[in-house]
Write an enzyme that holds these catalytic residues in place. Structure first.
Site, short mmCIF file in Angstrom:
data_model
loop_
_atom_site.label_atom_id
_atom_site.label_comp_id
_atom_site.label_asym_id
_atom_site.label_seq_id
_atom_site.Cartn_x
_atom_site.Cartn_y
_atom_site.Cartn_z
CE1 TYR A 7 -3.00 -2.69 0.42
CE2 TYR A 7 -3.76 -2.21 2.35
CZ TYR A 7 -3.89 -3.04 1.58
OH TYR A 7 -4.99 -3.92 0.74
CE LYS A 43 2.27 -17.66 -2.64
NZ LYS A 43 1.34 -18.21 -2.41
CG ASP A 55 -6.94 -4.87 4.17
OD1 ASP A 55 -7.60 -4.25 4.73
OD2 ASP A 55 -6.69 -3.71 3.30
CG ASP A 111 -12.03 -7.77 5.79
OD1 ASP A 111 -11.47 -6.80 6.73
OD2 ASP A 111 -13.00 -7.68 4.89
#
Ligand SMILES: NC(=O)c1ccc[n+]([C@@H]2O[C@H](COP(=O)([O-])OP(=O)(O)OC[C@H]3O[C@@H](n4cnc5c(N)ncnc54)[C@H](O)[C@@H]3O)[C@@H](O)[C@H]2O)c1
Length: 359
Positions: A138, A188, A245, A249
């Protein structure tokens, strides 16, 4: 007497509805504890402000917020204003402007009836996600070349600086050491062959200074599965901006939904104010109906109190949330109740008043 100055940025949709309840709770605490006082100033920034002024916040908004002890934010974003504008020109401006590089998102199940996962209880789902909050995916770096042409190319560059990566990982190790818990890094590196290889290396490097902290390292795809299938694996998690992020969720989904998830955007050095907000958005589908669940926003108040060093009050707020959920008497429709946002807030205040606090 400690006086805390809090900037209110209620924002859009259900933002103002839930922030009003959080303020109610702080005012109730102020009445119960004569060593504490809160001063509030409200800022009208958000999408309505944008439609009137063609900007999400005042030009000197960051300077206006600078001298507060904390920022309490509702939610930003509303149909009619592109989401990338509302996010970048207000929320991310504050997070970046105040170097709030730590995002703390607790994933804690308060009552086993809230989780859709069979045979998991409160003891299985209780961890803290520490998300990098200032750069990474981001960072906003990239380009849009040959727009609209056949050769159109879009670049979105992840930025992982040594400083940014090291400080979030170090923060997570410190927290794990303090709480005597294990630390899991989620990355990752098999596919993201620069950024995440670097992340993993820094995690290993910093980890050498913390031999007392037990560590694990997972790929984000495997970690997503474990969040659902074996959440008991996690105690403290550290991960990048984008992965954090998305994973939180999932965290919200396994602990009762968006009406309960909270997040703190922290500048640990305290050079700038930190910001406390529910994880949910402005929920245009239910805005204005008075049925938004205020518990996530009230949980943010608990995080703010902890940040102020009022850990005892922070625990009282979370315990009270748990009591209200366990009782099932006064809840909003998302949790199967029939009550309104303000009725839940009023009930919360009533319950907390029953716990008169002496310092
Ligand atoms: N931090 C933020 O300010 C933030 C975060 C996410 C989304 N947004 C913005 O909010 C707008 C709506 O986004 P979205 O619909 O993807 O996400 P959302 O979180 O607003 O809503 C998702 C779903 O959860 C429900 N929900 C959310 N909060 C709730 C609450 N407190 N009580 C009961 N139900 C609740 C909504 O009714 C909706 O069905 C968009 O403009 C988006 O950009 C802002």
């Amino acid at each position: 007497m400690k006086e805390w100055k809090i900037a209110l940025v209620p924002g859009d949709g259900i933002g103002p509805e839930v922030v009003a309840e959080g303020v109610k709770v702080l005012q109730a605490i102020e009445k119960l504890d004569d060593t504490l006082s809160f001063e509030f100033e409200r800022f009208p920034w958000g999408c309505e402000y944008y439609l009137e002024h063609q900007k999400m916040m005042a030009d000197d908004g960051i300077e206006q917020l600078e001298n507060f002890d904390a920022i309490y934010l509702g939610a930003v974003g509303y149909p009619g204003v592109p989401d990338h504008i509302s996010l970048w020109d207000l929320l991310l401006k504050i997070r970046k402007g105040f170097d709030q590089y730590v995002n703390l998102r607790p994933v804690r199940l308060l009552n086993e009836e809230l989780t859709p996962i069979k045979s998991k209880s409160e003891k299985d789902i209780d961890f803290l996600v520490i998300r990098e909050n200032s750069e990474g995916e981001y960072a906003g770096a990239g380009d849009w070349l040959f727009k609209g042409k056949k050769e159109e190319v879009v670049l979105q560059t992840g930025v992982f600086s040594r400083k940014g990566t090291e400080r979030i990982i170090r923060y997570a190790f410190e927290e794990a050491r303090k709480q005597q818990k294990s630390l899991t890094s989620i990355s990752k590196a098999n596919a993201l062959n620069y950024s995440m290889v670097f992340w993993d290396e820094v995690f290993e490097e910093v980890g050498k200074e913390y031999p007392d902290v037990k560590t694990e390292s997972y790929l984000v795809d495997a970690a997503s599965m474990f969040f659902v299938m074996q959440p008991e694996r996690f105690e403290i998690v550290v991960t990048s901006n984008l992965f954090g992020d998305i994973l939180t969720d999932i965290g919200a989904a396994i602990t009762g939904g968006m009406g309960l998830a909270t997040g703190a955007n922290v500048n640990p050095e305290r050079d700038y104010p930190s910001m406390f907000e529910p994880v949910h958005g402005s929920a245009p589908d239910i805005a204005g109906r008075g049925i938004a669940n205020p518990i996530a926003a009230i949980w943010s108040v608990a995080q703010m109190l902890e940040h102020f060093g009022e850990e005892e009050w922070g625990s009282i707020v979370v315990d009270t949330i748990k009591e209200i959920i366990d009782e099932k008497k006064v809840l909003t429709p998302d949790l199967g109740g029939k009550h309104s946002t303000s009725e839940v807030g009023d009930y919360f205040v009533e319950k907390i008043a029953g716990k008169l606090h002496h310092k």
